[in-house]
Motif scaffolding. Structure first.
Motif, short mmCIF file in Angstrom:
data_model
loop_
_atom_site.label_atom_id
_atom_site.label_comp_id
_atom_site.label_asym_id
_atom_site.label_seq_id
_atom_site.Cartn_x
_atom_site.Cartn_y
_atom_site.Cartn_z
N PHE A 1 15.42 5.53 -41.94
CA PHE A 1 16.58 6.21 -41.33
C PHE A 1 17.30 7.07 -42.37
N THR A 2 17.56 6.49 -43.52
CA THR A 2 18.39 7.19 -44.49
C THR A 2 17.65 8.39 -45.09
N SER B 1 15.60 10.18 -43.35
CA SER B 1 15.24 11.02 -42.19
C SER B 1 13.74 11.05 -41.93
N TYR C 1 24.39 8.82 -32.85
CA TYR C 1 24.88 9.36 -34.13
C TYR C 1 26.12 10.20 -33.89
N SER D 1 19.15 18.23 -38.04
CA SER D 1 17.74 17.96 -38.25
C SER D 1 17.17 17.01 -37.20
N LEU D 2 18.06 16.29 -36.52
CA LEU D 2 17.57 15.38 -35.48
C LEU D 2 17.15 16.13 -34.22
N SER E 1 20.02 16.65 -44.60
CA SER E 1 19.52 15.82 -43.51
C SER E 1 19.55 14.35 -43.88
N ALA E 2 19.12 14.06 -45.10
CA ALA E 2 19.02 12.66 -45.52
C ALA E 2 20.40 12.02 -45.70
N MET F 1 10.11 10.73 -37.85
CA MET F 1 10.24 11.38 -36.55
C MET F 1 10.05 12.89 -36.59
N GLY G 1 23.89 11.20 -44.88
CA GLY G 1 24.70 11.30 -43.67
C GLY G 1 25.39 9.99 -43.39
N LEU G 2 25.63 9.73 -42.14
CA LEU G 2 26.29 8.48 -41.76
C LEU G 2 25.48 7.28 -42.23
N GLY G 3 24.16 7.47 -42.31
CA GLY G 3 23.29 6.39 -42.76
C GLY G 3 23.71 5.86 -44.12
N ASN G 4 24.06 6.75 -45.02
CA ASN G 4 24.42 6.33 -46.37
C ASN G 4 25.80 5.72 -46.44
N SER H 1 23.04 16.34 -40.90
CA SER H 1 21.97 15.41 -40.49
C SER H 1 21.64 15.61 -39.02
N1 TRP Z 1 19.25 10.45 -42.58
C1 TRP Z 1 20.45 10.64 -41.83
C2 TRP Z 1 21.50 9.64 -42.29
O1 TRP Z 1 21.25 8.85 -43.13
C3 TRP Z 1 20.21 10.54 -40.34
C4 TRP Z 1 19.06 11.36 -39.89
C5 TRP Z 1 18.96 12.70 -39.87
C6 TRP Z 1 17.82 10.87 -39.47
N2 TRP Z 1 17.72 13.08 -39.46
C7 TRP Z 1 17.01 11.98 -39.21
C8 TRP Z 1 17.33 9.59 -39.29
C9 TRP Z 1 15.70 11.80 -38.80
C10 TRP Z 1 16.02 9.43 -38.89
C11 TRP Z 1 15.20 10.51 -38.64
O2 TRP Z 1 22.57 9.63 -41.78
#
Ligand code: TRP
Length: 456
Positions: free
Chosen positions: A231-232, A234, A112, A328-329, A25-26, A237, A28-31, A325
């Motif tokens: 965000f990165t 996760s 996303y 998990s959203l 989950s962590a 939320m 993902g595109l964020g990284n 990721s």
């Molecule tokens: N963490 C993921 C990323 O870095 C994106 C993501 C997945 C996310 N689940 C989340 C961001 C929940 C915020 C909340 O790409």
């Protein structure tokens, strides 16, 4: 432990699987997509430093809080918040924290998925040899051509939403567990390969210097760095909360949180080390924005031996990282629909997925026909497109706000006895966590907010 609830959605087979799923989950595109381009836009070194500080002082304590709350409640974040507020004899309106999380996840996934679609299309572009010997200008125009075609973006966005819904509909255990175990280590390996290529460009140290030499930063940059820490990882939320609700009571939470945060950070830094040397070697602009990795990495693939194969593998893995990721959203909302509306997982996933897909159209159009339709965001004094607005609102406002309240709930609302039970670990670690989550974390989030609006 203090309660005898069980999750109706099932349980992870082991703690390792939980760690892998949360890491999936962590990471993902964020990284790989977002971290490099926002680092580029915000001047490098100091931004990275603030981001790392936020991971340690805000991210890890809140991740522990989220896993703990989820595991104690053992339901979707909405019902978990309601159940725990009741159990602690507190105000039932804490339930809205669960709702805000569901809303944030839904909004994030809507864009996303569009970006994940870019990565999917790049699998085929790379495979077709489009980047062989490509120049910086060439890579740039291939990217521009993709994003200015709404139909193509829409098609990929649709495909990505469909594959996301497919996994979520099947339940988390069968799909994600297996995929993540195999794919995360591979992604890591391919990133290393690209870093090695980046070393050969002769500009590796320029990249490193950019990433680690402090420079000026403003309040907005600090807010973006903090938002990205949420965000990165996760956080903020309920995604990690819902994953925590499938974790068995006997496992240690602190160690898991640290491992997840560490893996996530290493992947982001590797991505930065892969991308910035290529940026400088080709005279590109670090602040090029959301297209950055799509304009830089193809140059590397187009010039290295075996680049087509490595490039294809890389984008495939990026799609997988985005996939694990995306799941998990949407999981918190799906779990809620199953619990409260009696929907089957399949029906719940399809209906929520459909609405997410629909909102995603706004992001699809943000890069072409709505490119000039902009909104002005309060306190920002900048005109943003639909996509930029969603990104700003979710990552920089909703997630930190959600995280702030999660910290307050864990540290001030839940009884010490309850949190101690869940986090039973070395007393010193528990004490440290409690000081962080009670004082440091909320204070840090509030200071960053105030600084961003210019109040301090
Ligand atoms: N963490 C993921 C990323 O870095 C994106 C993501 C997945 C996310 N689940 C989340 C961001 C929940 C915020 C909340 O790409």
């Amino acid at each position: 432990m203090g309660n005898n609830r069980t999750s109706i959605h099932g349980q992870w087979t082991s703690r390792t699987v939980f760690i892998l799923a949360a890491t999936g989950s962590a990471v993902g595109l964020g990284n790989i997509w977002k971290f490099p381009y926002i680092t580029g836009e915000n001047g490098g070194g100091t931004f990275v430093l603030v981001y790392l500080l936020c991971i340690a002082l805000i991210g890890i304590p809140i991740m522990m809080a989220e896993i703990m709350i989820g595991r104690r409640g053992k339901q979707s974040p909405i019902n978990t918040m309601a159940a725990l507020a009741k159990e602690e004899r507190r105000n039932p309106s804490w339930v809205w924290l669960g709702w805000m999380g569901v809303a944030a996840g839904f909004l994030i996934l809507s864009y996303y998925s569009v970006i994940a679609g870019w990565a999917m299309s790049y699998v085929f572009r790379t495979a077709g040899g489009m980047f062989l010997g490509v120049t910086a200008d060439g890579a740039n125009s291939i990217f521009t051509e993709l994003v200015s075609d709404p139909e193509r973006l829409l098609a990929w966005h649709t495909i990505f939403m469909v594959i996301t819904i497919m996994v979520v509909a099947r339940g988390v255990k069968d799909g994600i567990e297996k995929a993540v175990t195999l794919l995360m280590p591979l992604l890591f390996g391919f990133l290393l390969l690209i870093v090695i290529y980046a070393m050969s460009t002769g500009y590796f140290m320029d990249g490193i210097r950019f990433l680690f030499t402090p420079g000026p930063i403003d309040g907005k940059g600090i807010l973006i760095a903090m938002g990205h820490a949420f965000f990165t990882l996760s956080l903020g939320m309920g995604a990690i909360m819902v994953y925590g609700s499938y974790l068995s009571d006997q496992h240690s939470i602190a160690q898991a949180a640290i491992l997840i945060a560490l893996a996530d950070t290493v992947v982001a830094l590797l991505a930065g080390m892969a991308i910035f040397p290529i940026v400088f070697a080709n005279g590109l602009e670090p602040g090029a924005g959301p297209g950055l990795i799509f304009q830089t990495l193809p140059i590397a693939f187009g010039h290295m031996d075996g680049g087509t194969l490595i490039g294809v593998m890389f984008f495939v893995l990026l799609v997988f990282a985005a996939w694990t990721s995306a799941i998990s959203l949407i999981e918190p909302a799906v779990a809620y629909m199953v619990e409260n509306k009696g929907y089957s997982r399949i029906y719940a996933s399809i209906s929520i997925g459909f609405f997410t897909w629909f909102v995603g159209l706004g992001t699809v159009f943000s890069f072409n026909i709505w490119k000039d339709k902009t909104l002005t965001i309060p306190f920002l004094f900048e005109k943003l497109t639909f996509f930029d607005t969603l990104d700003y609102l979710t990552a920089n406002i909703m997630l930190p706000l959600g995280g702030l309240f999660i910290a307050i709930f864990a540290a001030w609302v839940m009884r010490e006895q309850s949190t101690r039970e869940e986090l039973a670990t070395f007393p010193i670690i528990y004490k440290l966590w409690r000081v962080l989550v009670r004082y440091i974390t909320p204070l840090a989030v509030m200071v960053v907010f105030l600084k961003a609006v210019g109040a301090i």
